[in-house]
Enzyme design. Structure first.
Site, PDB file in Angstrom:
ATOM      1  N   ASP A  31      36.497  41.468  42.425  1.00 29.39           N
ATOM      2  CA  ASP A  31      37.174  42.038  41.255  1.00 29.39           C
ATOM      3  C   ASP A  31      38.658  42.102  41.609  1.00 29.39           C
ATOM      4  O   ASP A  31      39.092  41.414  42.542  1.00 29.39           O
ATOM      5  CB  ASP A  31      36.552  43.389  40.854  1.00 29.39           C
ATOM      6  CG  ASP A  31      36.659  44.454  41.935  1.00 29.39           C
ATOM      7  OD1 ASP A  31      37.436  44.270  42.900  1.00 29.39           O
ATOM      8  OD2 ASP A  31      35.978  45.501  41.815  1.00 29.39           O
ATOM      9  N   HIS A  90      38.528  44.480  45.200  1.00 26.76           N
ATOM     10  CA  HIS A  90      37.600  44.338  46.330  1.00 26.76           C
ATOM     11  C   HIS A  90      37.332  42.888  46.708  1.00 26.76           C
ATOM     12  O   HIS A  90      37.242  42.025  45.845  1.00 26.76           O
ATOM     13  CB  HIS A  90      36.274  45.030  45.988  1.00 26.76           C
ATOM     14  CG  HIS A  90      36.448  46.469  45.630  1.00 26.76           C
ATOM     15  ND1 HIS A  90      36.449  46.911  44.326  1.00 26.76           N
ATOM     16  CD2 HIS A  90      36.676  47.547  46.403  1.00 26.76           C
ATOM     17  CE1 HIS A  90      36.652  48.229  44.324  1.00 26.76           C
ATOM     18  NE2 HIS A  90      36.801  48.637  45.565  1.00 26.76           N
ATOM     19  N   SER A 113      35.257  52.606  48.818  1.00 25.46           N
ATOM     20  CA  SER A 113      34.467  51.594  48.097  1.00 25.46           C
ATOM     21  C   SER A 113      34.216  50.337  48.923  1.00 25.46           C
ATOM     22  O   SER A 113      33.337  49.547  48.591  1.00 25.46           O
ATOM     23  CB  SER A 113      35.180  51.205  46.803  1.00 25.46           C
ATOM     24  OG  SER A 113      36.505  50.799  47.081  1.00 25.46           O
TER      25      SER A 113
END
Ligand SMILES: *[C@@H]1O[C@H](CO)[C@@H](O)[C@H](O)[C@H]1NC(C)=O
Ligand SMILES: *[C@@H]1O[C@H](CO)[C@@H](O)[C@H](O)[C@H]1NC(C)=O
Ligand SMILES: *[C@@H]1O[C@H](CO)[C@@H](O)[C@H](O)[C@H]1NC(C)=O
Ligand SMILES: *[C@@H]1O[C@H](CO)[C@@H](O)[C@H](O)[C@H]1NC(C)=O
Ligand SMILES: *[C@@H]1O[C@H](CO)[C@@H](O)[C@H](O)[C@H]1NC(C)=O
Length: 354
Positions: free
Chosen positions: A321, A324, A41
């Site tokens: 978040d 991340h 991600s």
């Protein structure tokens, strides 16, 4: 002073060459012709949007600072693959593999997938994520296609060896596999032998990438996983910096072993340059909040809650978040990483590739 035209003329020529060179630097050609990205991600730019998975970021507030809004990037704005592409002089960000065109394949594509890991089962509790093995198999298809597009296997090889490859996996093998102990595969392991298992598989995968023609590879170790807000919420901040000490020890063990693998690969694989990128940042600039996410997060997986309004001072937050980094943090680490990648884009390489 006496005018010496015979000296002045060569100087003028040199000066004008220099300014031409400067203009070229500004105008166009990227430092390498192609950039391929493998990872999780940290780099996914929307490959997961089309998969049966909850590991997604194609909704607001993700992308709130990205031109055009959410794309699937797990950030408020650009991710590190975007920052590196810009620094390398690419005109546009490297497109996602999922929607790549023939032209895209020539300049490189991004295979990254949120939730993916070195091990095939990593992330599968989140659904159909694209493991590193599957990313490699997608790349094998790309190599085949390039042979058709560029006029043969040899031409494809000549092209592929000039590309830079970003490879960054391992985070999820710990965060979604080893620590939560979801899978029987991790149960009989301690941190040492689980890490050895990962590194052994990773080393084989990197050799495969080399066999597919990669010669300039920028390796990204795991982040400081024990300081990820979600992990602190789950396991409690136990060490002196308020992070989960046991998790930091394991991620640093992985990074140490990775450095050894890299030097081993550089010794064994002819013409290969694997770099362990430096993302040690000495100053965080305007980032003052190193601990709290900017968006409102789910306690289960640390993702932003869809449709909620995030903080306004996004350039002051390290975390976007609960997992991340923000675009602001990524711009800082991306620049440091780019500098450490310089052996992959120095001009002397141009001579070697011919
Ligand atoms: C992107 O690719 C996915 C599958 O790979 C497909 O479902 C989707 O329609 C494509 N989108 C565009 C804009 O081409
Ligand atoms: C990992 O090491 C531990 C401790 O030495 C041992 O009990 C376990 O069997 C090992 N696991 C594997 C899969 O080798
Ligand atoms: C990594 O980059 C930082 C600058 O951010 C520098 O101080 C440090 O010496 C670098 N480390 C290595 C091993 O190159
Ligand atoms: C910090 O913020 C100031 C004012 O907003 C800005 O001018 C400067 O470029 C920022 N510095 C960094 C390193 O982002
Ligand atoms: C960090 O941000 C959070 C959430 O916006 C806030 O509650 C906290 O006080 C901030 N901490 C610092 C040190 O600025």
């Amino acid at each position: 002073m006496k005018y010496h035209p015979e000296i002045f003329v060569p100087i003028l020529i040199i000066l004008s060459l220099f300014s031409q060179w400067e203009q070229q630097q500004v105008l166009a050609e990227p430092q390498v012709p192609c950039f391929f990205i493998f990872g999780d991600s940290i780099v996914d730019n929307g490959n997961n949007n089309f998969r049966q998975t909850t590991s997604r970021a194609d909704f607001l507030p993700y992308g709130i600072d990205f031109p055009g809004g959410p794309t699937g990037r797990f950030s408020n704005g650009r991710n590190i693959a975007d920052i590196l592409a810009e620094l390398l002089g690419f005109e546009k960000h490297i497109p996602r593999y999922a929607n790549a065109t023939n032209e895209d394949f020539v300049g490189g594509v991004n295979y990254g997938s949120g939730g993916a890991g070195i091990l095939d089962e990593t992330g599968t509790t989140l659904g159909d994520v694209i493991s590193f093995n599957e990313q490699l198999s997608n790349h094998k298809g790309t190599v085949r296609r390039l042979a058709e597009l560029l006029g043969g296997r040899l031409a494809a090889r000549r092209h592929l060896r000039k590309c830079i490859y970003y490879v960054g996996l391992g985070n999820n093998d710990y965060l979604l596999n080893y620590f939560p102990k979801f899978y029987s595969s991790s149960a009989p392991y301690n941190p040492q032998n689980f890490t050895s298992l990962l590194i052994a598989q990773y080393s084989n995968q990197l050799r495969k990438l080399y066999r597919y023609g990669a010669r300039k590879v920028a390796m990204f170790g795991t982040g400081v996983l024990g300081c990820v807000p979600l992990q602190i919420t789950k396991y409690g901040g136990t060490d002196s910096s308020g992070c989960v000490g046991t998790i930091n020890e394991v991620s640093s063990l992985f990074n140490q072993k990775l450095k050894r693998v890299i030097s081993d690969l550089n010794n064994r694989l002819v013409d290969a340059t694997f770099i362990y990128t430096n993302d040690t940042v000495t100053s965080y600039g305007n980032i003052t909040n190193l601990t709290d996410p900017c968006c409102n997060v789910l306690t289960s997986d640390g993702a932003c809650i869809a449709g909620t309004v995030p903080c306004n001072n996004r350039e002051e937050h390290f975390f976007w978040d609960a997992v991340h980094p923000s675009e602001a943090a990524t711009m800082i680490t991306g620049k440091v990483a780019y500098i450490s990648m310089s052996p992959l884009y120095s001009t002397t390489d141009l001579i070697q590739t011919w």
